[in-house]
Scaffold this motif. Sequence first.
Motif, short mmCIF file in Angstrom:
data_model
loop_
_atom_site.label_atom_id
_atom_site.label_comp_id
_atom_site.label_asym_id
_atom_site.label_seq_id
_atom_site.Cartn_x
_atom_site.Cartn_y
_atom_site.Cartn_z
N LEU A 239 -23.02 24.76 -10.96
CA LEU A 239 -21.76 24.02 -11.00
C LEU A 239 -21.06 24.26 -9.67
O LEU A 239 -20.89 25.38 -9.26
CB LEU A 239 -20.93 24.59 -12.14
N PHE A 240 -20.70 23.17 -8.99
CA PHE A 240 -20.00 23.31 -7.71
C PHE A 240 -18.52 23.01 -7.90
O PHE A 240 -18.18 21.85 -8.11
CB PHE A 240 -20.53 22.30 -6.69
N PRO A 241 -17.68 24.00 -7.85
CA PRO A 241 -16.26 23.66 -7.91
C PRO A 241 -15.80 23.26 -6.51
O PRO A 241 -15.83 24.05 -5.60
CB PRO A 241 -15.60 24.98 -8.34
N ILE A 242 -15.41 22.02 -6.35
CA ILE A 242 -15.05 21.56 -5.02
C ILE A 242 -13.67 20.90 -5.03
O ILE A 242 -13.43 19.97 -5.78
CB ILE A 242 -16.06 20.53 -4.50
N ALA A 254 -10.17 5.02 5.27
CA ALA A 254 -10.73 4.49 4.02
C ALA A 254 -12.16 4.02 4.27
O ALA A 254 -12.51 3.66 5.39
CB ALA A 254 -9.87 3.34 3.51
N GLY A 255 -13.00 4.03 3.25
CA GLY A 255 -14.38 3.59 3.43
C GLY A 255 -15.29 4.31 2.45
O GLY A 255 -14.83 5.00 1.55
N THR A 256 -16.59 4.14 2.64
CA THR A 256 -17.55 4.76 1.74
C THR A 256 -18.15 6.01 2.39
O THR A 256 -18.52 5.98 3.55
CB THR A 256 -18.66 3.76 1.38
N TYR A 257 -18.18 7.07 1.63
CA TYR A 257 -18.68 8.35 2.15
C TYR A 257 -19.72 8.93 1.21
O TYR A 257 -19.81 8.53 0.05
CB TYR A 257 -17.52 9.34 2.30
N ARG A 258 -20.47 9.88 1.75
CA ARG A 258 -21.40 10.61 0.89
C ARG A 258 -20.99 12.07 0.86
O ARG A 258 -20.75 12.68 1.89
CB ARG A 258 -22.80 10.51 1.46
N ILE A 259 -20.92 12.58 -0.34
CA ILE A 259 -20.62 14.01 -0.49
C ILE A 259 -21.92 14.69 -0.88
O ILE A 259 -22.51 14.36 -1.91
CB ILE A 259 -19.55 14.22 -1.56
N TYR A 260 -22.39 15.56 -0.02
CA TYR A 260 -23.63 16.28 -0.29
C TYR A 260 -23.30 17.66 -0.83
O TYR A 260 -22.39 18.33 -0.34
CB TYR A 260 -24.42 16.46 1.01
N VAL A 261 -24.04 18.08 -1.85
CA VAL A 261 -23.93 19.47 -2.32
C VAL A 261 -25.34 20.04 -2.35
O VAL A 261 -26.30 19.32 -2.63
CB VAL A 261 -23.31 19.58 -3.73
#
Length: 282
Positions: A239-242, A254-261
């Motif tokens: 579980l990543f608490p972010i 504003a825009g589209t992003y990728r969140i990597y974990v």
Amino acid sequence: MPSFSLAMHGKHARVSPRPGCYDCHPGPVTQCLRTAIEGMQSCENCHGNLQEMATSLRNGRRPWLDEPKCSNCHQGLEIDTGSTLYRDARGHHGVYCATCHYEPHAWWPSLLPKDNRQAILLQGESGPLGKNCLACHTSLPDEPGPHGLPPSSTAEVVNLAPSSPLEGRRFLGPPVTSSSQAHLSMPRRGKMVLIPELLVPEDRIGERVSLYYLVCSADHSWCSDVRSLGRVTLGHTVLFPIIETPTPLSGIPAGTYRIYVGFSRVPDFSDLVYSFYEVKLD
Ligand code: HEC
Ligand code: HEC
Ligand code: HEC
Ligand code: HEC
Ligand code: HEC
């Protein structure tokens, strides 16, 4: 002898070497006392030492029925529970104390990550429930809450379904082609907490790893620094608490992003296991 408890604690108060509580109660491996709150981490602080336990029993304390109370040390609204045990007591409109503070001896925040899971899922961080009223209320109440706390919403919490891991690639480099695990819209301002969960490949379970996350624009022309989220021992899922906003997302357009974990045992990420989420920032 009036009670088994008096026999045990009274007798052992007089033997040498004198045993510690963990010599008989679950520990030192199990560690029945797991709260991370300093000041609440010694049995004797609340129960007294063996001698004091025995004396209180001789003076009429009923074993199992008369146990320590929060109000021995804390004052305030809805803290004194009278003769009711903590586990049976309720505060805030009939909500059990233990709903917001968790089990006796593992009061939130706890030293054991597993204990904290429920609080993190509900309000984005461990600690008593109620700093963020939206953990339970669907809209922000306009009257005070537990212990007279003012209405507050620290964050909106989004729990993501456990996602399958991608292996052997780096965070940086060309965008991965496999589809992302979730598409969400997030505000850039106003705090929001994203809680991704990653499935762990069987052969990695039990490893001690570091957790990381990183935000990139969809085409990877921009990426934030890799942020470290501490170290864990891998179970079946991580579980990543972010805390996603206000940092680092509030400053970017504003825009589209990728969140990597991801997690990795070695600093060059060569054994990295990760996943990513596509997020539209409005
Ligand atoms: C020599 C073993 C032993 C040691 C040392 C010991 N306990 Fe116990 N304790 C027991 C046993 C056995 C019981 C169960 C008694 C019963 O069934 O009534 C018990 C019961 C209890 C209870 C519930 C009964 C009551 O009196 O309310 C508490 C609370 C407790 N122990 C706290 C402590 C604390 C705090 C310490 C350290 C200061 C400690 N114990 C050290 C053996 C021990
Ligand atoms: C911050 C205060 C606090 C500390 C520190 C603490 N206890 Fe307790 N303990 C309590 C409270 C409160 C209860 C009553 C729990 C309830 O209502 O279910 C309790 C109950 C107990 C009981 C009775 C069983 C039960 O569930 O009612 C035992 C046994 C016990 N504690 C042992 C310990 C031991 C051993 C330690 C140290 C490892 C310890 N406690 C540390 C507050 C504390
Ligand atoms: C032996 C005394 C003692 C008892 C009994 C006790 N506490 Fe504490 N508690 C402390 C101390 C000391 C601190 C740390 C200093 C502070 O913040 O007041 C603390 C801190 C806390 C905090 C963190 C407060 C903050 O603002 O960060 C919470 C929550 C808390 N206690 C809940 C409880 C609950 C629930 C109980 C009853 C099950 C309880 N305490 C019983 C001594 C105690
Ligand atoms: C709806 C959730 C909720 C319920 C129910 C609740 N609490 Fe709390 N409690 C909190 C929150 C949130 C805090 C932290 C307050 C802060 O940080 O200022 C807190 C703080 C505390 C503290 C530490 C106070 C201090 O001095 O900092 C104690 C002790 C406590 N609660 C005891 C209880 C007891 C006993 C009950 C049951 C009668 C109870 N709480 C019911 C949410 C709750
Ligand atoms: C652990 C869950 C929980 C948390 C956290 C929580 N509440 Fe509640 N609250 C409840 C429940 C359950 C009720 C009772 C609802 C009912 O009777 O229909 C309630 C009732 C209330 C009520 C009475 C009016 C109403 O809406 O029913 C107010 C006011 C309230 N809460 C304020 C707050 C505030 C302010 C906070 C944050 C500081 C907060 N609550 C945090 C569970 C919670």
